[in-house]
Each structure stands twice: as C-alpha cells, then as structure tokens.
Enzyme design. Structure first.
Site, PDB file in Angstrom:
ATOM      1  CG  ASP A 182     -49.061  21.619 -42.936  1.00 17.19           C
ATOM      2  OD1 ASP A 182     -47.854  21.671 -43.223  1.00 17.19           O
ATOM      3  OD2 ASP A 182     -49.701  22.608 -42.512  1.00 17.19           O
ATOM      4  N   GLY A 214     -35.076  24.595 -43.402  1.00 10.45           N
ATOM      5  CA  GLY A 214     -35.863  23.429 -43.770  1.00 10.45           C
ATOM      6  C   GLY A 214     -37.037  23.742 -44.667  1.00 10.45           C
ATOM      7  CD  GLU A 252     -42.938  24.573 -35.394  1.00 12.56           C
ATOM      8  OE1 GLU A 252     -43.265  25.186 -36.428  1.00 12.56           O
ATOM      9  OE2 GLU A 252     -42.114  25.030 -34.575  1.00 12.56           O
ATOM     10  CG  HIS A 280     -44.818  22.563 -40.247  1.00 12.56           C
ATOM     11  ND1 HIS A 280     -44.981  23.871 -40.644  1.00 12.56           N
ATOM     12  CD2 HIS A 280     -44.215  22.623 -39.027  1.00 12.56           C
ATOM     13  CE1 HIS A 280     -44.505  24.684 -39.719  1.00 12.56           C
ATOM     14  NE2 HIS A 280     -44.041  23.949 -38.726  1.00 12.56           N
ATOM     15  CB  CYS A 327     -49.599  27.158 -44.778  1.00 15.44           C
ATOM     16  SG  CYS A 327     -48.361  25.846 -44.843  1.00 15.44           S
ATOM     17  CG  HIS A 387     -38.949  33.666 -38.124  1.00 15.58           C
ATOM     18  ND1 HIS A 387     -38.186  32.523 -38.097  1.00 15.58           N
ATOM     19  CD2 HIS A 387     -39.948  33.421 -39.011  1.00 15.58           C
ATOM     20  CE1 HIS A 387     -38.697  31.626 -38.929  1.00 15.58           C
ATOM     21  NE2 HIS A 387     -39.765  32.146 -39.488  1.00 15.58           N
TER      22      HIS A 387
END
Length: 444
Positions: A247, A24, A174, A245, A367, A137
């Site tokens: 953001d 994604g 998240e 996300h 981020c 991960h």
C-alpha cells in the site's frame, strides 16, 4: 440490499512515540528517537475520521492496544510490581522498552485481512488478524487485535473473526496493507488481489520482504475465496527502495487499481491484469516513473492515500484522501493536478489531510484505516459503540485533550509515570465507551 465501504481507523493511543523499530520503513528509521506529540497525533487521526464522516462515508474506529505490555517483560523473566519492572528493564535491558511501548497498532490497515459477504462461501464477512511476525514489536499485536475485532464484529451470524495464522516465517502476514478487493460494485462478487514479497525465497537485497505467498494463500482458503483470488509478486527493488508494504506503491477500489510503474513483477503483472480484465470491468491506472519517481512516491505516500468511491458507492466518481505531503511535493502535486483533468479515469477529487505525526512514524491516511464492505444489515450488526458520529468524535477529542501528553521523549519510556498516564487514559476511554474492564491491566 445496499452495500457500503466503511473505514475503521485505529484510534492513536497515548503511547505514540518514535522508536524506529521497523526495518525498511524509511520514515520510521529517519525519525527514530525524536520527540513525538501523542496529543497532536490522536487529534489529527480524529480529524481525518471527521473529514470522511462529513463527506458522507461510514466511519468507525478500533481501540488503541494496551501499552506498555508488561506481560511481555514478565514472560522474559522480569518480576515485581509494574513500576519495579519498568525500573529494572530501564537499567538492565533498556532496548526492551520500545518493544512494549510500540505505537504501531495505530495502523489498522495491518490489523487484519477482510473478505466481504458477497465474496465468501458462507455469506459472512471474514476477518483474520495479521500475525505481523516479521517485526518483533508488531508480532505482539495479533491477540489484542483478535479481541478488538470480536468486540466490534461480535455477531457471528454476520461475521467470522479468525485467529491469526500460525506464527512461522513461511506464514508471515501483514494484513490488508497487501490486499485489495477489486469489484464492479460493492454488492457484486469481487476478486481478492493479494500482493506478496516472498514465495519461499528472498528476492530482496536491502530490506526484508514481509508478506509471504503461503500466508496470502492461507487467508484465501480460510475466507473461502481461493478459487477467485489472485496472487501478485511485489517487485523486490521497490521493497528495497522503502515500499515495505504494497500500500506504499498501490491502492485499489472497485474496478480501479492505482499503482506505480515499479510496483509489481512485470511478468506476473501482465498475466494477472489479463485475467482481471476477463473477470471484471478492470482499469489499471499506472503512474510512470517519469511523472513521479519511486522516491517521491514513497516520501509523499501518494499511494497510501485512501481511494474511495462516492459515498453512495458510485465507482465513476472516486476521490483520494491524500496526505498533505502530496500537496507539498511538487512532482506529486503536479501529477495530481493533471490527473484531475483526465476524464478517462474515475478519480474526480483530492482531499488533503494532515496526519504528519503518523507520517513521521511511517504511516499515511490509508495505513490508519481498515476497510470493511458491509450491507445495511451488517452495519446494523456492528457494535454501535464503534460507529462514529460528530458527537462521539467530539467526546473522543475531549478525552484526548484531557489525558494525552503533549510530548514523549525516548527517555520517558524509562519513567513509570508514563505507564501510569497511559493506563489512566485507557481506563477513562473504557468508561467513556462503557466497555467495562476491557484491558488486562484493569482486571488485576
């Protein structure tokens, strides 16, 4: 008492590599298996921190996590010395190597969700590490995040660091990438806006929706803000377009929410925005698809800019810290030029920063940072090692130039010498910061 928004950026580690592990995340997948430049990446991140510091903002940082994580491999049945384990995995299960070398903890916006003291029931700052369990991960990060946050925010009189939510798919969390605090001023009581992609059923067709409604509500309960928090569904089509996300398509600060027209479920958006107008001097700044397509918004990371009040907290004089990709994209650059002429909204300046190494792996300026609203007393209670000044940035840059590799190719993950270089760099960092034996590999 004066309150400020401090930004704690993830210090990019010596393991920075492009593995393409995040479904994604279009940039991550596009650049999978390319050669990365860890030294350049870390220096770009530090220069972004310096930019904010010179603009007058409070700037801190979070430690890189230990990579490679050989404890994961030992848990999966591999044994022997560290080098022997790397060699065995390289021959028997090479697809495990990107997992234990993942560079994703650099994106501090996913580190935790934060509620400042004016909003919480007990008057403390609350931080909950994200469990990040949707992707393999990233699911290994939260224990180290918990340790790091407890090191930075160790004063329990002012800070409450919670453990990550229960690791179950219904509580997939998240972090701050899907949370925005809206307020009239930093010292006033605000509203936590939680954006989610799953509410017990999947709405997406192409990519998984990572944040769940149950996780968002659990964080709100944990932080004591469930009575004021708002919960808004991210539009499934925008997740399928690559906004993994919130953001990536929206950013807020103070009374302003800056977002793309296609960001949210329209029915919920109307209802939530009406409630916000009743509670706050709320302003919705919507970017239409005609001005900036969703494809341009995602590729440029326009909404992954940092939206900042002035350094003294003036919400009428805001600025954007935008990636250079916004300047290089004609439609986005034209939109920003027009925006600067619009005096009906509070954004007055745009500062472009070069974080291309991070962008190539799927993360922009926003981020890279965790926002924490703090009072004067709370800032004084933060571990001062993690509050930056020019001198400390210079020292960290020298450390990076001394210990980081110029390049990491995918094949390098199979060479135990990369592990040695990464551990050597982290060991030197703990000596520089006088943290003692912080990392697990130092305690053997």
């Amino acid at each position: 008492m004066k309150f400020y928004e401090a930004n704690f950026d993830g210090l990019i580690g010596p393991n920075h590599n492009y593995a393409g592990l995040a479904a994604g995340n279009l940039a991550s997948v596009k650049n999978a298996k390319h050669v990365s430049q860890p030294k350049q990446a870390a220096l770009e991140g530090l220069e972004k921190m310096r930019t904010l510091l010179r603009l007058g903002y409070k700037q801190g940082f979070l430690l890189p996590q230990q990579r490679p994580r050989l404890d994961i491999l030992r848990n999966l049945g591999f044994s022997g010395s560290d080098s022997e384990i790397i060699n065995k995995v390289a021959k028997q299960q090479p697809n495990f190597l990107p997992l234990i070398y993942s560079a994703s903890s650099m994106w501090a916006a996913n580190a935790a969700t934060v509620t400042p003291s004016p909003d919480s029931e007990d008057g403390r700052v609350h931080l909950t590490p994200a469990n990040l369990l949707t992707t393999n991960h990233r699911s290994i990060e939260h224990t180290e995040t918990f340790k790091c946050l407890n090191t930075v925010f160790s004063n329990s009189e002012h800070f409450a660091v919670h453990e990550a939510l229960h690791s179950h798919t219904e509580f997939a969390d998240e972090g701050a990438a899907n949370h925005t605090r809206l307020c009239s001023s930093y010292d006033s009581k605000g509203v936590g806006l939680f954006v989610y992609g799953r509410d017990g059923q999947s709405h997406t067709q192409r990519f998984p929706a990572r944040q769940t409604l149950h996780a968002s509500k659990a964080i709100a309960r944990q932080h004591g803000i469930e009575q004021t928090a708002k919960f808004l569904l991210q539009h499934p089509d925008v997740i399928d377009a690559g906004a993994f996300h919130n953001d990536v398509v929206a950013v807020g600060n103070g009374p302003l929410l800056f977002f793309h027209q296609e960001a949210f479920d329209t029915n919920q958006q109307s209802e939530i925005f009406t409630q916000l107008v009743e509670q706050l001097p709320f302003q919705a700044l919507e970017v239409s698809s005609k001005d900036v397509s969703i494809e341009d918004a995602i590729s440029s990371y326009l909404f992954n800019s940092q939206l900042l009040a002035s350094p003294d907290g003036d919400m009428t004089k805001m600025c954007l810290i935008a990636p250079t990709e916004c300047r290089d994209n004609a439609a986005v650059n034209n939109y920003l030029s027009t925006l600067m002429e619009d005096k009906s909204q509070p954004i007055r300046e745009v500062h472009f920063v070069d974080v291309r190494q991070s962008m190539s792996n799927g993360g922009g300026p926003a981020c890279l940072r965790l926002r924490v609203v703090l009072s004067d007393k709370e800032i004084a209670a933060v571990n001062p090692t993690f509050i930056l000044n020019e001198g400390q940035i210079n020292k960290l840059q020298t450390w990076v130039k001394t210990y980081y590799r110029d390049e990491i190719a995918p094949a390098d993950l199979a060479d135990p010498s990369l592990m040695d270089d990464c551990y050597r760099a982290l060991d030197a960092l703990t000596q520089l910061l006088q943290l003692g034996s912080y990392y697990d590999f130092q305690q053997v």
